[in-house]
Design an enzyme around this catalytic site. Structure first.
Site, PDB file in Angstrom:
ATOM      1  N   CYS A   1      32.297 -56.618  17.738  1.00  0.00           N
ATOM      2  CA  CYS A   1      30.976 -57.236  17.749  1.00  0.00           C
ATOM      3  C   CYS A   1      31.000 -58.399  18.730  1.00  0.00           C
ATOM      4  O   CYS A   1      32.060 -58.963  19.033  1.00  0.00           O
ATOM      5  CB  CYS A   1      30.674 -57.754  16.355  1.00  0.00           C
ATOM      6  SG  CYS A   1      29.131 -58.691  16.218  1.00  0.00           S
TER       7      CYS A   1
ATOM      8  N   THR B   1      30.201 -61.270  18.040  1.00  0.00           N
ATOM      9  CA  THR B   1      30.783 -62.367  17.269  1.00  0.00           C
ATOM     10  C   THR B   1      32.300 -62.381  17.419  1.00  0.00           C
ATOM     11  O   THR B   1      32.922 -63.441  17.534  1.00  0.00           O
ATOM     12  CB  THR B   1      30.411 -62.196  15.782  1.00  0.00           C
ATOM     13  OG1 THR B   1      28.991 -62.206  15.673  1.00  0.00           O
ATOM     14  CG2 THR B   1      30.996 -63.318  14.936  1.00  0.00           C
TER      15      THR B   1
ATOM     16  N   HIS C   1      33.139 -63.989  20.608  1.00  0.00           N
ATOM     17  CA  HIS C   1      33.055 -65.457  20.496  1.00  0.00           C
ATOM     18  C   HIS C   1      34.337 -66.027  19.872  1.00  0.00           C
ATOM     19  O   HIS C   1      34.879 -67.024  20.342  1.00  0.00           O
ATOM     20  CB  HIS C   1      31.859 -65.871  19.630  1.00  0.00           C
ATOM     21  CG  HIS C   1      30.532 -65.643  20.276  1.00  0.00           C
ATOM     22  ND1 HIS C   1      30.154 -66.273  21.439  1.00  0.00           N
ATOM     23  CD2 HIS C   1      29.486 -64.834  19.931  1.00  0.00           C
ATOM     24  CE1 HIS C   1      28.924 -65.877  21.772  1.00  0.00           C
ATOM     25  NE2 HIS C   1      28.508 -65.000  20.875  1.00  0.00           N
TER      26      HIS C   1
ATOM     27  N   HIS D   1      34.530 -57.053  11.455  1.00  0.00           N
ATOM     28  CA  HIS D   1      33.681 -56.771  10.286  1.00  0.00           C
ATOM     29  C   HIS D   1      32.979 -55.421  10.366  1.00  0.00           C
ATOM     30  O   HIS D   1      32.429 -54.960   9.393  1.00  0.00           O
ATOM     31  CB  HIS D   1      32.665 -57.899  10.084  1.00  0.00           C
ATOM     32  CG  HIS D   1      31.805 -58.167  11.281  1.00  0.00           C
ATOM     33  ND1 HIS D   1      32.184 -59.003  12.303  1.00  0.00           N
ATOM     34  CD2 HIS D   1      30.599 -57.701  11.639  1.00  0.00           C
ATOM     35  CE1 HIS D   1      31.239 -59.052  13.218  1.00  0.00           C
ATOM     36  NE2 HIS D   1      30.271 -58.255  12.845  1.00  0.00           N
ATOM     37  N   GLU D   2      33.004 -54.783  11.513  1.00  0.00           N
ATOM     38  CA  GLU D   2      32.357 -53.465  11.621  1.00  0.00           C
ATOM     39  C   GLU D   2      33.432 -52.399  11.437  1.00  0.00           C
ATOM     40  O   GLU D   2      34.410 -52.376  12.175  1.00  0.00           O
ATOM     41  CB  GLU D   2      31.724 -53.310  13.005  1.00  0.00           C
ATOM     42  CG  GLU D   2      30.736 -54.417  13.375  1.00  0.00           C
ATOM     43  CD  GLU D   2      30.266 -54.318  14.830  1.00  0.00           C
ATOM     44  OE1 GLU D   2      30.728 -53.413  15.554  1.00  0.00           O
ATOM     45  OE2 GLU D   2      29.454 -55.151  15.245  1.00  0.00           O
TER      46      GLU D   2
ATOM     47  N   CYS E   1      24.811 -64.594  -2.363  1.00  0.00           N
ATOM     48  CA  CYS E   1      25.170 -65.390  -3.550  1.00  0.00           C
ATOM     49  C   CYS E   1      24.514 -64.901  -4.839  1.00  0.00           C
ATOM     50  O   CYS E   1      24.977 -65.223  -5.924  1.00  0.00           O
ATOM     51  CB  CYS E   1      24.835 -66.857  -3.300  1.00  0.00           C
ATOM     52  SG  CYS E   1      23.066 -67.265  -3.457  1.00  0.00           S
TER      53      CYS E   1
ATOM     54  N   ILE F   1      23.648 -53.660  21.209  1.00  0.00           N
ATOM     55  CA  ILE F   1      22.592 -53.522  20.187  1.00  0.00           C
ATOM     56  C   ILE F   1      21.264 -53.161  20.833  1.00  0.00           C
ATOM     57  O   ILE F   1      20.523 -52.317  20.335  1.00  0.00           O
ATOM     58  CB  ILE F   1      22.490 -54.796  19.332  1.00  0.00           C
ATOM     59  CG1 ILE F   1      23.847 -55.055  18.641  1.00  0.00           C
ATOM     60  CG2 ILE F   1      21.392 -54.641  18.270  1.00  0.00           C
ATOM     61  CD1 ILE F   1      23.856 -56.219  17.684  1.00  0.00           C
TER      62      ILE F   1
ATOM     63  N   GLU G   1      16.911 -55.083  31.855  1.00  0.00           N
ATOM     64  CA  GLU G   1      18.368 -55.284  31.879  1.00  0.00           C
ATOM     65  C   GLU G   1      18.811 -55.569  33.310  1.00  0.00           C
ATOM     66  O   GLU G   1      18.243 -55.021  34.246  1.00  0.00           O
ATOM     67  CB  GLU G   1      19.068 -54.030  31.318  1.00  0.00           C
ATOM     68  CG  GLU G   1      20.582 -54.025  31.367  1.00  0.00           C
ATOM     69  CD  GLU G   1      21.247 -55.201  30.654  1.00  0.00           C
ATOM     70  OE1 GLU G   1      20.976 -55.399  29.462  1.00  0.00           O
ATOM     71  OE2 GLU G   1      22.024 -55.937  31.319  1.00  0.00           O
TER      72      GLU G   1
ATOM     73  N   LEU H   1      15.574 -60.758  17.924  1.00  0.00           N
ATOM     74  CA  LEU H   1      16.948 -60.748  17.403  1.00  0.00           C
ATOM     75  C   LEU H   1      17.899 -61.585  18.262  1.00  0.00           C
ATOM     76  O   LEU H   1      18.816 -62.225  17.747  1.00  0.00           O
ATOM     77  CB  LEU H   1      17.471 -59.309  17.313  1.00  0.00           C
ATOM     78  CG  LEU H   1      18.901 -59.194  16.779  1.00  0.00           C
ATOM     79  CD1 LEU H   1      18.942 -59.458  15.273  1.00  0.00           C
ATOM     80  CD2 LEU H   1      19.491 -57.818  17.063  1.00  0.00           C
TER      81      LEU H   1
END
Lengths: 345, 345, 345, 345
Positions: free
Chosen positions: D41, D43, D46, D66-67, D96, D178, D198, D265
């Site tokens: 990802c 993320t 990063h 996480h994917e 939560c 994405i 793009e 997004l």
């Protein structure tokens, strides 16, 4: 037969009170209305002041004014919708019925909208010619003074009721005539807490009388901090923006709750700077631009609310003058110390 | 330590008032509440009467009751949401958090719902043990009597506010306790005309006091004809169905306006016969089945409305008895001559 | 100048092929179209058979037919929307622009709708006169045969896309010409499982080719049990009802999932018996009655979908005849062994 | 028992491949998964780069990622939802269940969200421990490589399907992994025209293959002019913003059609300057901030779309490496010349 009318006579500030013939030739779909009451819109003030926008749009001579209630006294040959004697008001957007938006029923964003009192002769006069399709029929038992302000009330209704606010916390940003209607609507439909934002003392007092639980004056308090304090740190569920003020709008993006909603009606001359990532994307909010009234859905809501008798229209209309004293009415409007100002021909 | 409790002791009509231990072992996510006020639901009446539904669902001994307000006096080890001293009420549906519906946030249609006072011990008692997650915290300044009726008020809010009714014509079908709340909500949010349908004189009077502009008694009048007459032949914009009465429901399909909306809460034992072609398809209407309350969206609306002070809760609660006189309360409920009946432990 | 036209000449079954003058006087808002392709609607079959509904509605002599594509060859004096040479189709509902529904943009439920080919002369002819406002302009590169079926395709689009179906399980009840379009639309927009319900073998085969993952034949299988089996016992997210069959509709209420949605287009001559409590209220479902096409929103979707090239229009149009062989076309339609039947003038 | 894992070992750029124990103590609601495929990802990039955001959020040592898709090989004592052998993926937001948003089912804006692979150990490893409630069960017949990218696909689905796009013109702004999924989704659900924006040639080519009708390169063309040209001067119905680029976002406000919709997004580090009056208010548009995925509604749509077989997942996944070659994967990702990059443990 002559009538009194308020016209923009020349490309300069101010208006002129003149005598002119009562319109006597009606198109097949037109109606002649005897104006009972008419009210001053912010747009009328722009035209009066002859500001930049007016200079680009208005073509004198023009009879000004578009908010009114009146009695139908003559109807065109094809008119079936209204009858002589009906007490009517008018949607002020004349739509084309031809563009993509009209064809899909979204008349309020018609590409070719003409506006009564801006692009065609308006209602600051004893009589006015109106397209029949723009009329709505009022309950004749209601004071014409209150019926005359239904058009701007429609803006307020459209802004306040686009998102659900019953039982929600709402910030009403800017309490000019339309914003204060917004406060009153929020009260009527049972918002749980109404937080108004306003700088003018006269309007602060009025906002409280019309239902604001809290009024925050940005000149004296930190708006964002106060809104958060009033909402357990969560922010408001719904923002209704009437101010068109850059600082006020930018602040609103900070205190709207995650998942919250923003209805934007106020017109700002300045660009708005938004931290889109933190204040829109990560918060998952929804923002809606409010154009006029949804035809005629909003009008049904307006007429329904007015008939329900729950709005404090007597407080929203703060001044009434004879039409001949329009200069006084304009002065009051420009002072900021007023709600709606009504003129009686 | 003992407390008084109203229990269904055996598989037979009626209830028993007993002494039983105050629950003293709390699970980590449970809370002990001192009940301040509790009110009687139609479901409680079913259980009291020991009707067919009760016989299939209820497993005595069971402490009955699920509508209440109370003070938190003890909390489980994991509970952070509420504190001792908080005045609370409870959502009565205990949801599973596991099924498809819970996982997509539609808790109200949870496949595995358990109901307080039906599947677990309830609140017709001096003290009651509740799952913390079901609690909502009330404004402690409001009379506990009124706070106790918020759960059924939630049904009414869910039914009335699913579709927009501000400025619209609304038919409220059936003015039992929840229907009369519906009338009152329609008044509060500014419906333009509220037409209530009810046969019981006591409730007819109450519906008028709570805001109905017109109440039609189907035993005396032709409902369909009267509704059409009251709506210029167009029918109502929105139907809110609380009666569960076959004839009343079938009539509603006839007088709902084209493009109209129907919110269905009432439970009918009979099949409903609908001319689907003419009354649904050609009219282009939308029908919504109302299950309980939208968790916890509806509760936010309820709490907001109650705090706004605009509901006539003093009129909606028509009777108050000590909990020990529950038989009297049941009698009043069964007579039909009541709004909400509150019991004080 | 004369043209061939198919008319209902007398109050009796069948149609007549006649020569009549090409309409040469156009109203200011009318357009003359050379018909390139026209297709047979179920309504045309009713008129052909001269059933009860036709006897009450149709006033011979009338040129039948309303689904078409054609080339504009002459335009009225006020027409700006379309130009000579444009390839057009028409919305067949002529709306009044005056009633409450039209005024709020809900043209599809106009109180005073007239229908082309039912209330005014239609398009089973070499030329047809049409109101300009009803026309939509097509991409001229697409086969006129496919363009002619866009009006019923609009019914299917309205039915299928009112609720979100991407990634959802969908039951398409009844695979006549419009239902099979519904199957194909569900495939195009990515429904996760498409369950079609149909009794006719020809249509069962076609439904499979058009994208149905499962086709259930109620004559051979227990529909409710099979749908539940195909959906892990949960039922379908969305029902799209095209059959108008009492048993099929009643079954659908049983196998729609809790929280599910039902779009109802099929017209049943019989009352529908619904266990409203268990199948609507407790399930919390939403039901929507589909009238025609949302003007012109649905048309934009239709034109967009047709242009995207993703629909299997070549499979949906199963038969093409010269207009002069309309009796053959009617025969095929009445046999049930067809999709759309197109006629070429 | 040991496994390979990719961890952020220290507060510095890069990652380390280490041996660490396979998690063997499961909480009652936890599940152990053998990772079959995992994808990178933005993320993760990063965190790899150790940028400012990472420095503030990440607490080494942490297993990144996480994917994924994986096989359940052990389940905690309370787990009923999944079984050993199930092929699963995970929603990466651990919510939560306590905050206002969770309680009303809006889990995606949970105030206390923790993210797998950011706040808890992730899936760039041979095995990973996951909360059962976050898992979704996959169709085991689908290639694990494609199943691993369903989480970001959920972002794309949430962004593309919040507003209706079937038959509409859509601008997809930014065709990173994405955004290119967004293009493909628009194609699948039948958007009438897909205009991608793009700058990167590799992605321009891919966007075309995935369904863009037009790709505009802002470095070479005037985006606003081109979009208007492609839409008859009207602008696009829907904007889906994935770029997070200030200029691109500001341009989008210019070319969105009146009454149009914007799904946002992309995350921009810069403030966005908007002419709110002309581009939001007068246009009457709606803007929606997209946070993650709607739990678990979006996942149902994702799983449904993946099962429908209509997405070009083989084109969207452009690179596959062994997990041990993660540095290569990161390099490809950082080059911009890729779609999704999958790693196989």
């Amino acid at each position: 037969m002559e009538m009194m009318a308020v016209i923009k006579a020349a490309r300069e500030p101010g208006v002129k009170i003149v005598k002119k013939p009562i319109p006597d030739v009606l198109g097949p779909n037109e109606v002649l209305v005897k104006v009972l009451a008419t009210s001053i819109c912010g747009t009328d003030v722009h035209i009066y002041k002859w500001d930049k926008w007016s200079q680009g749009r208005i073509k004198p001579p023009l009879t000004v004014g578009h908010e009114f209630s009146g009695e139908v006294i003559k109807i065109g040959s094809h008119v079936k919708k209204v009858n002589i004697g009906d007490i009517v008001s008018a949607e002020t957007h004349i739509v084309c019925h031809e563009c993509e938006f009209c064809r899909r029923g979204e008349f309020h964003i018609c590409k070719n909208t003409k506006i009564i009192g801006v692009d065609t002769d308006g209602c600051f006069a004893e009589y006015a010619k109106m397209p029949a399709e723009n009329l709505i029929i009022n309950n004749s038992k209601i004071n014409p003074k209150y019926l005359s302000i239904q058009e701007p009330l429609g803006n307020a209704v459209h802004t306040m009721l686009h998102f659900k606010i019953t039982g929600k916390t709402v910030a009403v940003v800017g309490c000019g005539p339309i914003g204060m209607m917004g406060v009153n609507i929020a009260k009527v439909v049972g918002a749980s807490k109404i937080i108004a934002i306003e700088v003018n003392d006269y309007r602060i007092r009025l906002a409280k009388e019309l239902g604001a639980n809290v009024v925050i004056n940005p000149l004296k308090e930190d708006v964002i901090a106060r809104v958060l304090e009033e909402t357990d740190g969560m922010g408001v569920d719904v923002v209704a923006e009437f101010s068109g003020n850059k600082q006020a709008i930018e602040a609103a993006f900070k205190y709207v709750k995650a998942g919250g909603k923003m209805s934007m009606l106020g017109i700002s001359p300045d660009d708005i700077d938004i931290d889109l990532s933190n204040d829109v994307v990560f918060k998952g909010i929804t923002i809606y631009g409010v154009v006029g009234r949804i035809l005629f859905e909003t009008w049904h809501q307006v007429v329904g609310l007015v008939e329900s008798g729950k709005l404090d229209l007597d407080k929203i209309v703060t001044h009434t003058f004879p039409l001949s004293e329009i200069d006084k009415g304009m002065e009051v409007m420009m002072s900021g110390n007023s709600g709606k100002v009504v003129l009686i021909p």
